[in-house]
Design an enzyme around this catalytic site. Structure first.
Site, PDB file in Angstrom:
ATOM      1  N   ASP A  35       0.848  -1.200   0.000  1.00 43.36           N
ATOM      2  CA  ASP A  35       0.000   0.000   0.000  1.00 43.36           C
ATOM      3  C   ASP A  35       0.878   1.243   0.000  1.00 43.36           C
ATOM      4  O   ASP A  35       1.973   1.223   0.573  1.00 43.36           O
ATOM      5  CB  ASP A  35      -0.910  -0.016   1.249  1.00 43.36           C
ATOM      6  CG  ASP A  35      -2.217   0.714   1.009  1.00 43.36           C
ATOM      7  OD1 ASP A  35      -2.169   1.930   0.765  1.00 43.36           O
ATOM      8  OD2 ASP A  35      -3.279   0.078   1.059  1.00 43.36           O
ATOM      9  N   SER A 128     -16.390  -3.341  -9.755  1.00 43.54           N
ATOM     10  CA  SER A 128     -17.494  -2.630  -9.111  1.00 43.54           C
ATOM     11  C   SER A 128     -18.738  -2.724  -9.978  1.00 43.54           C
ATOM     12  O   SER A 128     -18.638  -2.812 -11.210  1.00 43.54           O
ATOM     13  CB  SER A 128     -17.093  -1.163  -8.945  1.00 43.54           C
ATOM     14  OG  SER A 128     -18.207  -0.368  -8.662  1.00 43.54           O
ATOM     15  N   TYR A 152     -14.159   7.318 -12.931  1.00 48.85           N
ATOM     16  CA  TYR A 152     -13.853   6.192 -12.036  1.00 48.85           C
ATOM     17  C   TYR A 152     -14.372   4.893 -12.652  1.00 48.85           C
ATOM     18  O   TYR A 152     -13.644   3.891 -12.746  1.00 48.85           O
ATOM     19  CB  TYR A 152     -14.486   6.429 -10.654  1.00 48.85           C
ATOM     20  CG  TYR A 152     -14.550   5.186  -9.801  1.00 48.85           C
ATOM     21  CD1 TYR A 152     -13.394   4.606  -9.300  1.00 48.85           C
ATOM     22  CD2 TYR A 152     -15.778   4.572  -9.508  1.00 48.85           C
ATOM     23  CE1 TYR A 152     -13.451   3.448  -8.522  1.00 48.85           C
ATOM     24  CE2 TYR A 152     -15.850   3.434  -8.737  1.00 48.85           C
ATOM     25  CZ  TYR A 152     -14.681   2.861  -8.246  1.00 48.85           C
ATOM     26  OH  TYR A 152     -14.737   1.719  -7.489  1.00 48.85           O
ATOM     27  N   LYS A 156     -12.497   1.124 -14.109  1.00 50.09           N
ATOM     28  CA  LYS A 156     -12.836  -0.278 -13.797  1.00 50.09           C
ATOM     29  C   LYS A 156     -13.101  -1.052 -15.082  1.00 50.09           C
ATOM     30  O   LYS A 156     -12.679  -2.201 -15.221  1.00 50.09           O
ATOM     31  CB  LYS A 156     -14.047  -0.349 -12.859  1.00 50.09           C
ATOM     32  CG  LYS A 156     -13.788   0.193 -11.472  1.00 50.09           C
ATOM     33  CD  LYS A 156     -12.785  -0.655 -10.698  1.00 50.09           C
ATOM     34  CE  LYS A 156     -12.463  -0.097  -9.332  1.00 50.09           C
ATOM     35  NZ  LYS A 156     -11.274  -0.697  -8.699  1.00 50.09           N
TER      36      LYS A 156
END
Ligand code: NAD
Ligand code: UD1
Length: 336
Positions: A35, A128, A152, A156
């Site tokens: 991360d 998503s 966004y 994806k």
């Protein structure tokens, strides 16, 4: 018990990644978090270790940094990658589409190149329900038309297509894109949960802040939707159920090429259903006011969750009362 092998979790310190790490460890694998802490806190790593009962390794790195990614894969043989790292704020993606493309799409390219170099052939990807764009029919199954309605969502879709090509290029590669609906709640220990920076965009963290008195009231985005009480309907799923879904996908990756599977409960709940459950279960008040609709919102979106059951033998076990109880327990514990 000897470890079954290491699993690299990009974005492993985030809301969903931290819960996935716990389930990965519970299934006998060794989670290795990676991360850059751009939307999470370093203290999460120790808290995951506390839940798991042993320290958890975390590599501080950006997935776009090819050298750092090579070093990560060079340090330990990885059985698979669970790729959760990404930026996810819809409004910010409209303001900074290049940043979202660079972080999410180019970051995934760099990650895949490093995986190729080290012969890592398995990935579970955090997709998503945003890939379905505006719902054209309900419930939403995996054959629903795809389309992005914001930058966004476009990232994806771009990544799912990239993973199609990656899987097609070699018979030995196995990918599962999990299309999440609305993850909420927290681990029962109250040690890990959702703590977005600043004013939250999503419903549950906003409700929590109002219940704590940090924000005066919840603005409900529209009371005139064609739903059972006029407020927006979504498929809220407990983050621990969602995390379990990653482990069952991981276990069955070798029978997949690139499978895309919804993770939702299949139930549609309104904004007021969530507010009323939150007040009843937690004994707190959530003042709200019905306001205008939010641009880009749909009246209702909920999953057809049957493919996950057929393909993975997975279904959600936890309900709305568990979600609101655990979200509140985490918020009140972390306030101490
Ligand atoms: P989060 O912001 O809590 O976690 C994302 C993590 O990724 C953070 O720890 C962040 O620091 C890290 N990260 C971001 N860019 C990185 C980079 N370039 N290099 C290394 N680390 C990076 O969000 P979350 O809710 O846990 O979401 C995890 C994934 O699930 C995301 O890809 C998100 O798009 C996806 N997703 C989330 C939801 C949701 O409602 N939470 C819904 C659908 C899909
Ligand atoms: C939003 C994003 C979606 C993303 C998802 C998960 C938009 C338009 N959509 O979806 O792309 O995949 O988050 O990160 O931003 N609500 C209120 N008041 C609030 C907040 C929300 O009434 O302050 C309502 C919304 O109108 C909606 C429901 O609560 O009906 C859930 O909202 P939210 O948590 O933002 O999730 P999504 O709308 O599903």
């Amino acid at each position: 018990m000897a470890s079954r092998g290491s699993i690299l979790l990009t974005g492993g310190a985030g809301f969903i990644g931290s819960h996935v790490a716990v389930e990965v460890a519970a299934a006998g694998w060794t989670p290795v978090l990676l991360d850059n802490f751009c939307t999470s806190e370093r203290s999460v790593v120790a808290r995951v270790g506390e839940v798991v009962g042993a320290p958890v390794r975390c590599i501080e790195a950006d997935i776009r940094d090819a050298q750092a990614m090579r070093a990560a894969f060079g340090s330990t043989p990885m059985h698979a990658v669970i790729h959760l790292a990404g930026l996810k704020a819809v409004g910010e993606s409209v303001e900074k589409p290049e940043l979202y493309h660079d972080n999410n799409v180019r970051g995934t390219e760099v990650l895949l190149a490093a995986m190729d170099e080290f012969g890592v052939r398995r990935m579970v990807f955090s997709s998503s329900c945003t890939v379905y764009g505006m719902p054209q029919r309900l419930p939403i199954d995996e054959s629903h038309p795809l389309g992005a309605i914001n930058p966004y969502g476009q990232t994806k879709l771009d990544i799912e297509r990239m993973l199609d090509r990656w899987a097609d290029a070699c018979i030995d590669r196995h990918v599962c894109s999990l299309r999440y609906f609305n993850p909420v709640g927290a681990h029962a220990s109250a040690l890990i949960g959702e703590s977005p920076l600043g004013i939250p965009n999503n419903l549950m963290p906003f409700v929590v802040k109002v219940a704590r008195g940090e924000l005066p009231e919840l603005g409900v985005f529209g009371g005139d939707w064609p739903t059972h009480d006029g407020t927006g309907v979504r498929d809220y799923i407990h983050v621990v159920d969602l995390a379990r879904g990653h482990v069952v996908a991981l276990e069955q990756l070798d029978s997949m090429h690139h499978d895309c599977i919804n993770l939702g409960t299949g139930a549609g709940l309104s904004v007021l259903d969530v507010v009323h459950a939150f007040e009843r279960v937690n004994g707190v008040k959530v003042p709200y006011a019905i306001g205008p609709r939010r641009a880009g919102d749909a009246a209702a979106a909920y999953a057809d969750a049957s493919l996950a059951e057929q393909r993975l033998g997975w279904r959600a076990r936890l309900g709305l009362d568990d979600m609101v109880r655990d979200a509140w327990a985490f918020a009140t514990r972390s306030a101490c």
